[in-house]
Design a protein around this motif. Sequence first.
Motif, PDB file in Angstrom:
ATOM      1  N   LEU A 120      57.396  34.418  84.231  1.00  0.00           N
ATOM      2  CA  LEU A 120      57.073  33.284  83.357  1.00  0.00           C
ATOM      3  C   LEU A 120      56.348  33.744  82.094  1.00  0.00           C
ATOM      4  CD1 LEU A 120      55.946  30.573  85.946  1.00  0.00           C
ATOM      5  CD2 LEU A 120      58.044  30.598  84.581  1.00  0.00           C
ATOM      6  N   GLU A 121      55.431  34.680  82.254  1.00  0.00           N
ATOM      7  CA  GLU A 121      54.713  35.215  81.099  1.00  0.00           C
ATOM      8  C   GLU A 121      55.678  35.923  80.144  1.00  0.00           C
ATOM      9  OE1 GLU A 121      51.260  35.342  80.062  1.00  0.00           O
ATOM     10  OE2 GLU A 121      51.430  33.554  81.315  1.00  0.00           O
ATOM     11  N   MET A 122      56.570  36.710  80.684  1.00  0.00           N
ATOM     12  CA  MET A 122      57.530  37.420  79.832  1.00  0.00           C
ATOM     13  C   MET A 122      58.466  36.450  79.124  1.00  0.00           C
ATOM     14  SD  MET A 122      58.459  40.942  81.878  1.00  0.00           S
ATOM     15  CE  MET A 122      58.831  40.215  83.462  1.00  0.00           C
ATOM     16  N   GLU A 123      58.890  35.402  79.823  1.00  0.00           N
ATOM     17  CA  GLU A 123      59.753  34.404  79.198  1.00  0.00           C
ATOM     18  C   GLU A 123      59.028  33.689  78.055  1.00  0.00           C
ATOM     19  OE1 GLU A 123      60.844  32.110  82.633  1.00  0.00           O
ATOM     20  OE2 GLU A 123      62.709  33.267  82.929  1.00  0.00           O
ATOM     21  N   ARG A 124      57.736  33.451  78.244  1.00  0.00           N
ATOM     22  CA  ARG A 124      56.931  32.815  77.196  1.00  0.00           C
ATOM     23  C   ARG A 124      56.852  33.721  75.963  1.00  0.00           C
ATOM     24  NH1 ARG A 124      51.614  32.682  75.845  1.00  0.00           N
ATOM     25  NH2 ARG A 124      51.004  34.035  77.559  1.00  0.00           N
ATOM     26  N   HIS A 125      56.619  35.026  76.195  1.00  0.00           N
ATOM     27  CA  HIS A 125      56.575  35.985  75.083  1.00  0.00           C
ATOM     28  C   HIS A 125      57.924  36.071  74.367  1.00  0.00           C
ATOM     29  CE1 HIS A 125      52.550  37.323  75.860  1.00  0.00           C
ATOM     30  NE2 HIS A 125      52.842  37.758  77.072  1.00  0.00           N
ATOM     31  N   ARG A 126      58.995  36.108  75.154  1.00  0.00           N
ATOM     32  CA  ARG A 126      60.330  36.193  74.565  1.00  0.00           C
ATOM     33  C   ARG A 126      60.623  34.968  73.695  1.00  0.00           C
ATOM     34  NH1 ARG A 126      64.927  36.387  78.819  1.00  0.00           N
ATOM     35  NH2 ARG A 126      64.183  34.261  79.035  1.00  0.00           N
ATOM     36  N   ALA A 127      60.229  33.791  74.165  1.00  0.00           N
ATOM     37  CA  ALA A 127      60.447  32.557  73.393  1.00  0.00           C
ATOM     38  C   ALA A 127      59.651  32.602  72.091  1.00  0.00           C
ATOM     39  CB  ALA A 127      60.056  31.347  74.228  1.00  0.00           C
ATOM     40  N   ARG A 128      58.445  33.126  72.159  1.00  0.00           N
ATOM     41  CA  ARG A 128      57.627  33.233  70.951  1.00  0.00           C
ATOM     42  C   ARG A 128      58.258  34.196  69.947  1.00  0.00           C
ATOM     43  NH1 ARG A 128      52.764  33.808  73.263  1.00  0.00           N
ATOM     44  NH2 ARG A 128      52.748  36.067  73.098  1.00  0.00           N
ATOM     45  N   ILE A 129      58.776  35.316  70.442  1.00  0.00           N
ATOM     46  CA  ILE A 129      59.438  36.284  69.559  1.00  0.00           C
ATOM     47  C   ILE A 129      60.664  35.649  68.916  1.00  0.00           C
ATOM     48  CG2 ILE A 129      60.744  38.452  69.511  1.00  0.00           C
ATOM     49  CD1 ILE A 129      58.844  39.456  71.753  1.00  0.00           C
ATOM     50  N   ARG A 130      61.451  34.947  69.704  1.00  0.00           N
ATOM     51  CA  ARG A 130      62.653  34.297  69.157  1.00  0.00           C
ATOM     52  C   ARG A 130      62.284  33.259  68.097  1.00  0.00           C
ATOM     53  NH1 ARG A 130      66.016  33.706  74.796  1.00  0.00           N
ATOM     54  NH2 ARG A 130      66.845  35.833  74.805  1.00  0.00           N
ATOM     55  N   ASN A 131      61.179  32.570  68.317  1.00  0.00           N
ATOM     56  CA  ASN A 131      60.720  31.593  67.343  1.00  0.00           C
ATOM     57  C   ASN A 131      60.369  32.290  66.029  1.00  0.00           C
ATOM     58  OD1 ASN A 131      59.463  29.496  65.939  1.00  0.00           O
ATOM     59  ND2 ASN A 131      58.585  28.626  67.803  1.00  0.00           N
ATOM     60  N   HIS A 132      59.679  33.430  66.138  1.00  0.00           N
ATOM     61  CA  HIS A 132      59.377  34.211  64.931  1.00  0.00           C
ATOM     62  C   HIS A 132      60.668  34.651  64.232  1.00  0.00           C
ATOM     63  CE1 HIS A 132      55.077  34.386  65.246  1.00  0.00           C
ATOM     64  NE2 HIS A 132      55.087  35.017  66.404  1.00  0.00           N
ATOM     65  N   MET A 133      61.640  35.107  65.019  1.00  0.00           N
ATOM     66  CA  MET A 133      62.905  35.578  64.450  1.00  0.00           C
ATOM     67  C   MET A 133      63.596  34.476  63.656  1.00  0.00           C
ATOM     68  SD  MET A 133      64.334  37.890  67.652  1.00  0.00           S
ATOM     69  CE  MET A 133      65.972  38.102  66.974  1.00  0.00           C
ATOM     70  N   ASP A 134      63.527  33.255  64.166  1.00  0.00           N
ATOM     71  CA  ASP A 134      64.161  32.130  63.486  1.00  0.00           C
ATOM     72  C   ASP A 134      63.457  31.782  62.170  1.00  0.00           C
ATOM     73  OD1 ASP A 134      65.980  31.933  65.527  1.00  0.00           O
ATOM     74  OD2 ASP A 134      64.943  30.282  66.558  1.00  0.00           O
ATOM     75  N   ARG A 135      62.183  32.110  62.075  1.00  0.00           N
ATOM     76  CA  ARG A 135      61.387  31.716  60.906  1.00  0.00           C
ATOM     77  C   ARG A 135      61.297  32.798  59.832  1.00  0.00           C
ATOM     78  NH1 ARG A 135      57.828  27.327  61.862  1.00  0.00           N
ATOM     79  NH2 ARG A 135      58.247  26.400  63.881  1.00  0.00           N
ATOM     80  N   ILE A 136      61.606  34.036  60.190  1.00  0.00           N
ATOM     81  CA  ILE A 136      61.482  35.132  59.224  1.00  0.00           C
ATOM     82  C   ILE A 136      62.720  35.141  58.325  1.00  0.00           C
ATOM     83  CG2 ILE A 136      61.498  37.648  58.949  1.00  0.00           C
ATOM     84  CD1 ILE A 136      59.750  37.860  61.402  1.00  0.00           C
ATOM     85  N   GLY A 137      62.467  35.154  57.028  1.00  0.00           N
ATOM     86  CA  GLY A 137      63.568  35.292  56.085  1.00  0.00           C
ATOM     87  C   GLY A 137      64.050  36.737  56.089  1.00  0.00           C
ATOM     88  N   LYS A 138      65.335  36.927  56.174  1.00  0.00           N
ATOM     89  CA  LYS A 138      65.890  38.274  56.311  1.00  0.00           C
ATOM     90  C   LYS A 138      66.077  38.931  54.949  1.00  0.00           C
ATOM     91  CE  LYS A 138      68.107  37.079  60.618  1.00  0.00           C
ATOM     92  NZ  LYS A 138      67.246  35.982  60.877  1.00  0.00           N
ATOM     93  N   LYS A 139      65.790  40.190  54.927  1.00  0.00           N
ATOM     94  CA  LYS A 139      66.002  41.007  53.751  1.00  0.00           C
ATOM     95  C   LYS A 139      67.492  41.288  53.628  1.00  0.00           C
ATOM     96  CE  LYS A 139      63.629  44.987  52.130  1.00  0.00           C
ATOM     97  NZ  LYS A 139      62.890  46.164  52.469  1.00  0.00           N
ATOM     98  N   PRO A 140      68.073  41.211  52.447  1.00  0.00           N
ATOM     99  CA  PRO A 140      69.524  41.384  52.313  1.00  0.00           C
ATOM    100  C   PRO A 140      70.027  42.771  52.715  1.00  0.00           C
ATOM    101  CG  PRO A 140      68.521  40.760  50.208  1.00  0.00           C
ATOM    102  CD  PRO A 140      67.427  40.875  51.202  1.00  0.00           C
ATOM    103  N   GLU A 141      69.301  43.837  52.400  1.00  0.00           N
ATOM    104  CA  GLU A 141      69.821  45.188  52.667  1.00  0.00           C
ATOM    105  C   GLU A 141      69.725  45.581  54.144  1.00  0.00           C
ATOM    106  OE1 GLU A 141      66.551  45.585  50.524  1.00  0.00           O
ATOM    107  OE2 GLU A 141      67.781  44.220  49.373  1.00  0.00           O
ATOM    108  N   ALA A 142      68.530  45.571  54.667  1.00  0.00           N
ATOM    109  CA  ALA A 142      68.321  46.014  56.052  1.00  0.00           C
ATOM    110  C   ALA A 142      67.286  45.111  56.702  1.00  0.00           C
ATOM    111  CB  ALA A 142      67.849  47.464  56.072  1.00  0.00           C
ATOM    112  N   ASP A 143      67.630  44.532  57.829  1.00  0.00           N
ATOM    113  CA  ASP A 143      66.727  43.611  58.523  1.00  0.00           C
ATOM    114  C   ASP A 143      65.914  44.395  59.562  1.00  0.00           C
ATOM    115  OD1 ASP A 143      65.430  41.428  59.541  1.00  0.00           O
ATOM    116  OD2 ASP A 143      67.178  40.626  60.598  1.00  0.00           O
ATOM    117  N   VAL A 144      64.952  45.172  59.061  1.00  0.00           N
ATOM    118  CA  VAL A 144      64.134  46.017  59.941  1.00  0.00           C
ATOM    119  C   VAL A 144      63.339  45.169  60.929  1.00  0.00           C
ATOM    120  CG1 VAL A 144      62.266  47.704  59.991  1.00  0.00           C
ATOM    121  CG2 VAL A 144      63.993  47.825  58.199  1.00  0.00           C
TER     122      VAL A 144
END
Length: 194
Positions: A120-144
């Motif tokens: 459950l803890e890992m799933e919570r962390h994974r959901a938080r990471i995915r939420n960050h991924m959805d909110r971060i604007g991607k750089k056009p050249e390389a999405d580090v």
Amino acid sequence: MIDPYELLGVSQDADGQAIKNAYRKRAKTAHPDAGGDVDAFAKLTASYELLSDPLRRKVYDDTGFDPELADSKDLQGLVILETLVNDIILDEREPGSFDPVAAMRRKLTDKIVNARFHILEMERHRARIRNHMDRIGKKPEADVLGRMLKSRCETINEAIAKAETEISNIEKAYGMLDGYSYEVDVVEVKSAAE
């Protein structure tokens, strides 16, 4: 766990010749060249080899276990139980003063609960990471950053799968305790008025 006696259709007191005859009879139809299943034939052959080896047969007869006939979950369950048996051996309390089988069941239950909480803890962390991924604007050249966050999610997925396998193995060990009970000595308690 495969029962080699049942698979070959012989009794536990069968001699070497009876085992050999039973194997040959069953091998005629079980062999892949005769239209039999490869896995079934392999199990038949492994059973024959076990019962033909006096030392392995004795160990199997005494324990009901042979590493070559056990599936991986059985082996993992046995490893888990082995550590709990060591706990019983090292417990300094007098036999009969406590129930070691119930103690093993409690420890296995605690392990399952802890593993599920960890998932459950890992799933919570994974959901938080995915939420960050959805909110971060991607750089056009390389999405580090996107690749790093995605990598973290994959690592968490692997850890969750590993924890789920651990739960399955613990449940297998728990199931191996089915049918066992333990006789605890009854101790009379005297009241303070006496």
